[in-house]
Each structure stands twice: as C-alpha cells, then as structure tokens.
Design a protein around this motif. Structure first.
Motif, PDB file in Angstrom:
ATOM      1  N   LEU A 113       0.849  -1.191   0.000  1.00  0.00           N
ATOM      2  CA  LEU A 113       0.000   0.000   0.000  1.00  0.00           C
ATOM      3  C   LEU A 113       0.884   1.241   0.000  1.00  0.00           C
ATOM      4  N   ILE A 114       0.600   2.138  -0.933  1.00  0.00           N
ATOM      5  CA  ILE A 114       1.426   3.327  -1.114  1.00  0.00           C
ATOM      6  C   ILE A 114       0.520   4.513  -1.413  1.00  0.00           C
ATOM      7  N   ARG A 115       0.984   5.707  -1.087  1.00  0.00           N
ATOM      8  CA  ARG A 115       0.206   6.910  -1.368  1.00  0.00           C
ATOM      9  C   ARG A 115       1.161   8.049  -1.689  1.00  0.00           C
ATOM     10  N   THR A 116       0.616   9.102  -2.289  1.00  0.00           N
ATOM     11  CA  THR A 116       1.373  10.310  -2.610  1.00  0.00           C
ATOM     12  C   THR A 116       1.040  11.384  -1.581  1.00  0.00           C
ATOM     13  N   VAL A 117       2.075  12.007  -1.029  1.00  0.00           N
ATOM     14  CA  VAL A 117       1.903  13.059  -0.028  1.00  0.00           C
ATOM     15  C   VAL A 117       2.332  14.386  -0.640  1.00  0.00           C
TER      16      VAL A 117
END
Length: 448
Positions: free
Chosen positions: A234-238
């Motif tokens: 699981l990855i996200r952009t900040v």
C-alpha cells in the motif's frame, strides 16, 4: 575495519524494503529511478558499511534537451527587451547572462519541473569522497578567480596592446578548457547513461557491489515468489507543499537561505515536495534493542526515570525510494492511561540532522477521543481530538499533558491489545483526515 552505525537496522532485507521499486540489477550494472537512494555500498570499490566508513554523495544527471534551448531563448528574449529600453554595455551583457543563467537554473531546480534532470544518492568511501571534494573545490576556486579576473579586466582599462589582450584571453581560455577536461576525467569509474524516461543506467559496477545488490534483490524476489499470491504494498502520494512552512523548515530555522528555498518551493508547489510514502500498515514490527541508537537511548532514558512505565511496541517504516526511514516506539504508564509515542525520521544521507519527537496521548470518556501534547509543530486537522504543543524536554511535555487532562474523565484500555487497537484507529482516522483535506492521495496498491 568496522564502524558502528547507530541508524543501522538488524537485517539488510529490512533496510532495503521497498528500494527495489527504485533500482534493479541490469547485467553488469543497475538501473535506477529519479529520487532513488542506493544501498550503502561503494559502487566503485565494493566497500560496504561493515568494511569502512561511507559518505553519501548526491548525483545529478541532466540530459541536454528542450529545457536548455528554452532557457537560452528566455534569456535572449529578456536581453532584447531590456536592450530596447536601456543602453547595455558588453560587460553588462556578460554579467546578465551569467547571473540570469544561475538564477534561472536555480529556479528550475527548486520547482522540480526539469523532466530530464534525475537526482539520486549513492555511497562512497569517506577517504575517496574527501579527496574528490578537495579536487572539486580547487576547480571551483580557480574558475571563480578566472571569472573575477575577466570581469575586472573588462571593467578597468589597462595600458596594453591588442596583442597583450589576445595573450591574456588565450591563457584564460586554455585554463578553462583544462579545468573542464580535469572535471571530465575526474569521475567515478562507472558511467551514467539515460535509460527509460525517468530512469538511469549505471555500469559497470564493482563485482562485490554487484553481488551485494544482487543478494538484496534475490531476497526480495524470493519473498515475492514464496507468497501464495503476488504481494501488493500500500502506497500513497503526499503533497508536502500543502503543509505549514514551520513544519517543512523543522530544525533549519536558523538557516535563512534554506528557509527562502523551502518557501519558494512551497509557493510554486514544487514537484520536489511531492513524495511517495508507504501506508503505516507496511511498517515492520521491531524490538526495542533493534531501534536506532538515538531512539533506543530516548526509550531507555524515559524508562529509567519512570520505572513503572512499560515498553509496548516499536516499528520501522522505510520510504519507497529508500532514502527516508521512520522509526516509532510506544511506551505506556502502568495503568495504560497515558501513552508516549517517540518517533524519529531521518534521511539516509543525513541521519545526523534528525531528532526525536515526543507525543503524549491520553484517551478520555469512552475512548473515542483523546488529548495529546507534543514537542513539535503539528498539523491542525479538522479533528475532534484535542492537540497541544509544549516546549522543553520529554518531562516538561509530560507535565504539560497532565495539566491539559485536568477535569476530563480518563479512559483506561483493558490491556495492551486494546491500547494498540486505539493507536491503530487513531492513525486510520488521521489518514482519513489527511486524505479528505487534500494533504495526501488515496492509498493504492503496487507490487513489491
């Protein structure tokens, strides 16, 4: 020769978790992505961190393309506009192009819009890095003297014949060519070439370094293949440019130049302030003894001064690029009515610039709300929780927390499992608020 690294984790596989997304083995070399931080080994000599002291080195690869042509076009256009209103001398033209090129290049770098510019970090032996730095300073100092001498010669009239002028300029040109050739040949043994868009190929790599990197990649592939199903992370952009400036500055509040750079990056929504992070569920549970030395010492110090408190849990979370490591430890009061979170985040190339962050949490009423006090600036989310900030050491922050909870009904978790569940729910709620208020993107899946 060995040297203890206080930030080194107990296992290599844990250190490099996620890094394979930003680099991979390619024959006798490696392919890496923009923003990657390679594992701690010298690509030229094959020396690892266990064999000698290493220093992080930033490498920048810039392909000559449309961006350079646009830059020249903009400078020429500015010159023509100014020349139509003002009388500009030859010296002014020279200074204009020098200063304009530097400022324009700096702005483009800070904005992060140069699609052909790839920045990455590698590690090299300390002694080799020092020698390379000395040679670089000599070249830069000589070049600066040449530029200053040229400007002085253009500004001040000297009684000399045209032949003397030619000899002086010829000497300057030859010396600048010599400096350029020196810089060209004073490079690592490996070559850097463009690969796919946004990627670079480094080859050849020292056999020992290649073996070291191949072992890491093979371990990750083995873990991937041994799973019943392909593992998704699981990855996200900040979007860091949306954070308050005081949080971005951190401990650099005494550096005016750095404050100006960060302020400009925030103002222009620099792509350099858009980063990928793993979801907190991707963190690896670790022991108190396996924490980095500064964080471990902070835990030991608190437990020594508060012997009735207990160690609850600790975890380690790297970044997808492999350059940022975050470690978190949780301690609790004997009745579990208070929880202390000690977090430390550091960049692999500048670990000495990080610091511990202390946050005390006390749940109130039925446990759906809590009061917290921290020693660092915090993001004021639209949350029902009560957040405070206090200055001073950990004990001063704790005393401030005790003052903030006066008059509230304290909620005590039944056991450690219930406490960990409250911490998990709080982090999920924080993630939801950050996403809702556009500080970060939604979570997405990616292959490990």
């Amino acid at each position: 020769m060995t040297s203890e690294n206080p930030y080194a984790p107990p296992a290599v596989a844990e250190t490099e978790a996620g890094s394979s997304r930003y680099w991979r083995i390619d024959g006798a070399g490696i392919i890496l992505k923009n923003g990657a931080t390679l594992p701690k080994i010298d690509l030229d000599s094959g020396v690892s961190e266990d064999e000698g002291k290493l220093r992080s080195i930033q490498r920048i690869h810039q392909n000559v393309g449309g961006g350079s042509i646009i830059r020249i076009f903009v400078l020429v256009a500015l010159y023509l506009v100014l020349n139509s209103y003002f009388k500009i001398s030859g010296v002014s033209i020279f200074l204009f192009f020098i200063i304009g090129t530097v400022l324009f290049s700096r702005f483009m770098n800070l904005s992060g819009v140069q699609s052909t510019r790839i920045v990455f970090w590698i590690f090299t032996e300390e002694r080799r890095a020092k020698r390379a730095a000395i040679r670089r300073y000599i070249r830069l100092g000589t070049l600066a003297l040449l530029v200053v001498g040229l400007i002085v010669r253009m500004l001040l009239p000297f009684g000399a014949t045209p032949f003397d002028f030619l000899k002086i300029y010829f000497f300057w040109i030859c010396l600048m060519i010599a400096l350029g050739l020196w810089a060209l040949f004073d490079r690592p043994k490996f070559k850097i070439r463009a690969a796919d868009p946004g990627w670079l190929r480094i080859t050849p790599v020292h056999p020992k370094a290649l073996e070291f990197l191949s072992t890491i990649e093979a371990d990750e592939m083995q873990q991937h293949e041994s799973a019943d199903q392909p593992r998704k992370r699981l990855i996200r952009t900040v979007y860091l440019h949306r954070y308050p400036l005081r949080m971005l500055i951190g401990r650099m509040h005494r550096n005016p130049l750095m404050i100006l750079q960060i302020a400009l990056m925030k103002l222009f929504r620099s792509r350099l302030l858009v980063r990928e992070f793993f979801h907190h569920s991707e963190a690896t549970e670790t022991s108190q003894e396996s924490l980095c030395l500064p964080l471990r010492e902070a835990c030991d110090s608190w437990l020594a001064s508060h012997p009735d408190w207990i160690f609850v849990s600790a975890e380690r979370l790297p970044s997808p690029a492999g350059d940022l490591i975050v470690e978190t430890a949780h301690l609790a009061a004997p009745g579990l009515e208070h929880c202390l979170r000690i977090a430390r985040a550091w960049m692999q190339h500048t670990p000495q610039k990080s610091n511990n962050q202390f946050t005390f949490i006390t749940w109130i009423d039925d446990g759906t709300e809590h009061i917290s006090t921290c020693d660092q600036p915090y993001l004021a989310l639209k949350s029902p929780q009560f957040h405070h900030r206090a200055k001073g050491d950990s004990e001063a922050v704790y005393q401030a927390q005790l003052g903030h909870i006066v008059g509230f009904m304290i909620h005590r978790p039944q056991d450690i499992a219930a406490l960990l569940e409250l911490l998990r729910i709080d982090r999920e709620e924080t993630d939801r608020l950050l996403e809702e208020q556009k500080f970060q993107s939604a979570v997405r899946e990616t292959e490990s």
